[in-house]
Design a protein around this motif. Structure first.
Motif, PDB file in Angstrom:
ATOM      1  N   GLN A  10       0.671  -1.211   0.004  1.00 50.85           N
ATOM      2  CA  GLN A  10       0.116   0.080   0.053  1.00 50.85           C
ATOM      3  C   GLN A  10       1.101   1.391  -0.179  1.00 50.85           C
ATOM      4  OE1 GLN A  10      -2.843  -0.366   3.253  1.00 50.85           O
ATOM      5  NE2 GLN A  10      -4.521  -0.043   1.832  1.00 50.85           N
ATOM      6  N   GLU A  11       1.782   1.350   0.765  1.00 52.87           N
ATOM      7  CA  GLU A  11       2.674   2.508   0.746  1.00 52.87           C
ATOM      8  C   GLU A  11       3.490   2.443  -0.605  1.00 52.87           C
ATOM      9  OE1 GLU A  11       4.045   2.193   5.790  1.00 52.87           O
ATOM     10  OE2 GLU A  11       4.719   1.130   4.423  1.00 52.87           O
ATOM     11  N   LEU A  12       3.889   1.368  -1.086  1.00 53.37           N
ATOM     12  CA  LEU A  12       4.628   1.584  -2.342  1.00 53.37           C
ATOM     13  C   LEU A  12       3.554   2.016  -3.392  1.00 53.37           C
ATOM     14  CD1 LEU A  12       7.014  -0.802  -3.978  1.00 53.37           C
ATOM     15  CD2 LEU A  12       4.945   0.102  -5.326  1.00 53.37           C
ATOM     16  N   LEU A  13       2.684   1.789  -3.354  1.00 50.18           N
ATOM     17  CA  LEU A  13       1.487   2.425  -4.361  1.00 50.18           C
ATOM     18  C   LEU A  13       1.131   3.596  -4.090  1.00 50.18           C
ATOM     19  CD1 LEU A  13      -0.751  -0.846  -4.702  1.00 50.18           C
ATOM     20  CD2 LEU A  13       0.944  -0.269  -6.057  1.00 50.18           C
ATOM     21  N   ALA A  14       1.141   4.220  -2.930  1.00 50.93           N
ATOM     22  CA  ALA A  14       1.021   5.690  -2.579  1.00 50.93           C
ATOM     23  C   ALA A  14       2.063   6.180  -3.124  1.00 50.93           C
ATOM     24  CB  ALA A  14       0.635   5.694  -1.028  1.00 50.93           C
ATOM     25  N   SER A  15       3.129   5.916  -3.083  1.00 50.28           N
ATOM     26  CA  SER A  15       4.337   6.674  -3.359  1.00 50.28           C
ATOM     27  C   SER A  15       4.599   6.554  -4.949  1.00 50.28           C
ATOM     28  CB  SER A  15       5.589   6.329  -2.610  1.00 50.28           C
ATOM     29  OG  SER A  15       5.251   6.414  -1.393  1.00 50.28           O
ATOM     30  N   ILE A  16       4.104   5.995  -5.663  1.00 49.64           N
ATOM     31  CA  ILE A  16       4.421   5.523  -7.221  1.00 49.64           C
ATOM     32  C   ILE A  16       4.717   6.868  -7.924  1.00 49.64           C
ATOM     33  CG2 ILE A  16       3.413   4.634  -9.292  1.00 49.64           C
ATOM     34  CD1 ILE A  16       3.392   2.096  -8.148  1.00 49.64           C
ATOM     35  N   SER A  17       3.620   7.471  -7.840  1.00 49.30           N
ATOM     36  CA  SER A  17       3.628   8.886  -8.886  1.00 49.30           C
ATOM     37  C   SER A  17       4.934   9.671  -8.636  1.00 49.30           C
ATOM     38  CB  SER A  17       2.370   9.622  -8.801  1.00 49.30           C
ATOM     39  OG  SER A  17       2.085  10.176  -7.460  1.00 49.30           O
ATOM     40  N   CYS A  29      13.562   5.361  -2.770  1.00 55.77           N
ATOM     41  CA  CYS A  29      13.560   4.806  -4.061  1.00 55.77           C
ATOM     42  C   CYS A  29      14.149   3.549  -3.950  1.00 55.77           C
ATOM     43  CB  CYS A  29      14.586   5.788  -4.896  1.00 55.77           C
ATOM     44  SG  CYS A  29      13.734   7.249  -5.467  1.00 55.77           S
ATOM     45  N   GLN A  30      15.496   3.487  -3.212  1.00 60.94           N
ATOM     46  CA  GLN A  30      16.127   2.215  -2.975  1.00 60.94           C
ATOM     47  C   GLN A  30      15.091   1.154  -2.276  1.00 60.94           C
ATOM     48  OE1 GLN A  30      19.495   2.521  -0.786  1.00 60.94           O
ATOM     49  NE2 GLN A  30      20.809   2.694  -2.511  1.00 60.94           N
ATOM     50  N   GLU A  31      14.016   1.509  -1.454  1.00 57.14           N
ATOM     51  CA  GLU A  31      13.133   0.841  -0.680  1.00 57.14           C
ATOM     52  C   GLU A  31      12.177   0.392  -1.903  1.00 57.14           C
ATOM     53  OE1 GLU A  31      12.781  -0.616   2.168  1.00 57.14           O
ATOM     54  OE2 GLU A  31      14.947   0.459   2.575  1.00 57.14           O
ATOM     55  N   ILE A  32      11.738   1.128  -2.583  1.00 55.77           N
ATOM     56  CA  ILE A  32      10.774   0.699  -3.691  1.00 55.77           C
ATOM     57  C   ILE A  32      11.372  -0.228  -4.374  1.00 55.77           C
ATOM     58  CG2 ILE A  32       9.503   1.777  -5.705  1.00 55.77           C
ATOM     59  CD1 ILE A  32       8.829   4.115  -4.079  1.00 55.77           C
ATOM     60  N   GLU A  33      12.630   0.018  -5.109  1.00 57.91           N
ATOM     61  CA  GLU A  33      13.182  -0.993  -5.971  1.00 57.91           C
ATOM     62  C   GLU A  33      13.509  -2.094  -5.335  1.00 57.91           C
ATOM     63  OE1 GLU A  33      16.380   1.704  -6.843  1.00 57.91           O
ATOM     64  OE2 GLU A  33      15.132   2.799  -8.033  1.00 57.91           O
ATOM     65  N   ARG A  34      13.999  -2.289  -3.855  1.00 56.59           N
ATOM     66  CA  ARG A  34      14.040  -3.448  -3.378  1.00 56.59           C
ATOM     67  C   ARG A  34      12.618  -4.263  -3.084  1.00 56.59           C
ATOM     68  NH1 ARG A  34      15.898  -2.844   2.731  1.00 56.59           N
ATOM     69  NH2 ARG A  34      17.563  -1.582   1.559  1.00 56.59           N
ATOM     70  N   ARG A  43       5.570  -4.704  -8.931  1.00 53.52           N
ATOM     71  CA  ARG A  43       6.461  -4.469 -10.257  1.00 53.52           C
ATOM     72  C   ARG A  43       5.550  -4.056 -11.558  1.00 53.52           C
ATOM     73  NH1 ARG A  43      10.034  -8.608  -9.625  1.00 53.52           N
ATOM     74  NH2 ARG A  43       8.907  -9.953 -10.941  1.00 53.52           N
ATOM     75  N   VAL A  44       4.474  -4.936 -11.717  1.00 47.40           N
ATOM     76  CA  VAL A  44       3.607  -4.678 -12.668  1.00 47.40           C
ATOM     77  C   VAL A  44       3.154  -3.465 -12.617  1.00 47.40           C
ATOM     78  CG1 VAL A  44       1.367  -5.518 -13.793  1.00 47.40           C
ATOM     79  CG2 VAL A  44       3.015  -7.306 -13.084  1.00 47.40           C
ATOM     80  N   VAL A  45       2.485  -3.039 -11.476  1.00 41.83           N
ATOM     81  CA  VAL A  45       1.757  -1.581 -11.228  1.00 41.83           C
ATOM     82  C   VAL A  45       2.950  -0.597 -11.535  1.00 41.83           C
ATOM     83  CG1 VAL A  45       0.623  -0.188  -9.719  1.00 41.83           C
ATOM     84  CG2 VAL A  45       0.037  -2.501  -9.585  1.00 41.83           C
ATOM     85  N   LEU A  46       4.014  -0.702 -11.176  1.00 45.11           N
ATOM     86  CA  LEU A  46       5.204   0.568 -11.529  1.00 45.11           C
ATOM     87  C   LEU A  46       5.219   0.456 -12.881  1.00 45.11           C
ATOM     88  CD1 LEU A  46       6.774   2.353 -10.205  1.00 45.11           C
ATOM     89  CD2 LEU A  46       8.644   0.656 -10.134  1.00 45.11           C
ATOM     90  N   ASP A  47       5.457  -0.619 -13.306  1.00 40.09           N
ATOM     91  CA  ASP A  47       5.778  -0.795 -14.942  1.00 40.09           C
ATOM     92  C   ASP A  47       4.788  -0.082 -15.628  1.00 40.09           C
ATOM     93  OD1 ASP A  47       7.629  -1.860 -17.023  1.00 40.09           O
ATOM     94  OD2 ASP A  47       5.784  -3.086 -17.553  1.00 40.09           O
TER      95      ASP A  47
END
Ligand SMILES: [Zn+2]
Length: 84
Positions: A10-17, A29-34, A43-47
């Motif tokens: 959830q936190e990742l999705l909230a920070s994607i933009s 950024c590193q946390e997201i990439e990890r 990964r699919v959502v970010l892509d």
């Protein structure tokens, strides 16, 4: 064990933009990439988000018409609205 910087999906999705914008801190950024290395869903959502934003910006630039064209378009729209 400290998980203070472990992102949930959830936190990742909230920070994607913000991530795509490059406005996140390098640590985040590193946390997201990890996270996306271990999480297929995110990964699919970010892509998808990255591609969508990229395409959106590309077309937004193309849509930026010269003033003259935009004015004609505006008056055309106004007229068609007027004669309804
Ligand atoms: Zn995830």
């Amino acid at each position: 064990m400290t998980h203070t910087y472990s992102l949930t999906c959830q936190e990742l999705l909230a920070s994607i933009s913000d991530y795509v914008d490059g406005s996140l801190s390098p640590e985040l950024c590193q946390e997201i990439e990890r996270h996306i290395r271990g999480c297929e869903n995110c990964r699919v959502v970010l892509d998808t988000t990255t591609k969508t934003l990229y395409l959106y910006r590309q077309s937004a630039e193309k849509i930026a018409l010269p003033g003259e064209v935009q004015e004609r378009l505006m008056s055309a729209l106004d007229l068609s609205e007027f004669f309804k």
